[in-house]
Design a protein around this motif. Structure first.
Motif, short mmCIF file in Angstrom:
data_model
loop_
_atom_site.label_atom_id
_atom_site.label_comp_id
_atom_site.label_asym_id
_atom_site.label_seq_id
_atom_site.Cartn_x
_atom_site.Cartn_y
_atom_site.Cartn_z
N VAL A 268 0.84 -1.19 0.00
CA VAL A 268 0.00 0.00 0.00
C VAL A 268 0.88 1.25 0.00
O VAL A 268 1.87 1.31 0.72
N PHE A 269 0.50 2.23 -0.81
CA PHE A 269 1.12 3.54 -0.76
C PHE A 269 0.10 4.49 -0.13
O PHE A 269 -1.04 4.56 -0.59
N LEU A 270 0.52 5.19 0.94
CA LEU A 270 -0.40 6.03 1.70
C LEU A 270 0.15 7.44 1.84
O LEU A 270 1.30 7.63 2.24
N THR A 271 -0.70 8.41 1.51
CA THR A 271 -0.39 9.80 1.83
C THR A 271 -1.28 10.20 3.01
O THR A 271 -2.36 9.65 3.19
N GLY A 272 -0.82 11.13 3.81
CA GLY A 272 -1.62 11.60 4.93
C GLY A 272 -1.56 10.67 6.14
O GLY A 272 -2.43 10.72 7.00
N ALA B 197 -4.86 10.32 1.49
CA ALA B 197 -5.58 10.94 2.60
C ALA B 197 -4.94 12.25 3.04
O ALA B 197 -5.32 12.79 4.08
N ALA B 198 -3.99 12.75 2.26
CA ALA B 198 -3.32 14.00 2.63
C ALA B 198 -4.10 15.19 2.09
O ALA B 198 -4.64 15.14 0.99
N PHE C 219 -5.14 12.11 11.41
CA PHE C 219 -6.12 11.27 12.12
C PHE C 219 -6.57 10.08 11.30
O PHE C 219 -6.48 8.93 11.72
N VAL C 220 -7.04 10.33 10.08
CA VAL C 220 -7.54 9.25 9.21
C VAL C 220 -6.40 8.30 8.86
O VAL C 220 -6.55 7.08 8.91
N GLY C 221 -5.25 8.86 8.52
CA GLY C 221 -4.11 8.03 8.12
C GLY C 221 -3.65 7.09 9.21
O GLY C 221 -3.36 5.91 8.95
N LYS C 222 -3.57 7.58 10.44
CA LYS C 222 -3.13 6.72 11.56
C LYS C 222 -4.11 5.56 11.76
O LYS C 222 -3.70 4.41 11.94
N THR D 46 -9.33 7.87 -2.48
CA THR D 46 -9.00 9.20 -1.97
C THR D 46 -10.00 9.59 -0.91
O THR D 46 -11.18 9.20 -0.97
N TYR D 47 -9.53 10.34 0.06
CA TYR D 47 -10.38 10.78 1.17
C TYR D 47 -10.40 12.27 1.24
O TYR D 47 -9.54 12.94 0.84
#
Length: 175
Positions: free
Chosen positions: A38-42, A135-136, A46-49, A174-175
């Protein structure tokens, strides 16, 4: 105080129910994400954690490549170490203490072209990532308009460009 204890008991029961479903391997969601990169931004928000915690606790992902920037004199690895001290990760530290070895920092910046990611890291993402979670965002209404636009508009454009290059991509959220 009694209502707090009741809520805690209810939450523990819910966690046990989820643990049983995970142990059975019967969840379509778990099967979809199992073994994924998984590649995650943000991820520092809060949402990312919560997303990181849930992916490792419930979905048995392989790796999470986490886009971060150096901030306030801290390197990306120091920031990850700080993020993982958040209380949301307490139960994960107990049941899967080695999960943190599968969080790989990717140094970059949402407002820059190509997300400010170095070529070597970009190639890893292109070759290995199956799922992208974006999510950033700038959510501070006092932020400079140019900065907010670069992060919130250019950032998503650069995520889409990166996603188009990924060879094993199955999903972009995307969030």
């Amino acid at each position: 105080m009694e209502s707090k204890l009741a809520l805690e008991k209810e939450e523990l029961k819910h966690q046990l129910d989820v643990a049983q479903i995970i142990a059975s391997g019967g969840s379509d969601v778990e099967r979809f994400y199992a073994g994924s990169n998984v590649f995650l931004t943000g991820g520092s928000g809060f949402v990312g954690k919560h997303l990181i915690e849930k992916l490792f606790r419930c979905c048995n992902v392989n790796k999470v490549y986490l886009l971060l920037r150096s901030k306030k004199g801290k390197s990306v690895q120091q920031r990850i170490d700080q993020i993982l001290k958040d209380p949301v990760f307490e139960s994960l530290h107990k049941c899967k203490s080695d999960f943190k070895m599968n969080i790989i920092p990717i140094e970059g910046e949402m407002g820059e072209k190509e997300l400010g990611i170095k070529d070597a890291d970009r190639n890893i993402i292109i070759e290995q990532v199956n799922i992208i979670f974006h999510a950033a965002a700038v959510v501070n209404f006092n932020e400079n308009v140019k900065t907010a636009t670069l992060i919130n508009v250019r950032g998503i454009r650069e995520i889409v460009r990166l996603a188009k290059c990924c060879k094993q991509l199955r999903q972009v959220l995307t969030y």
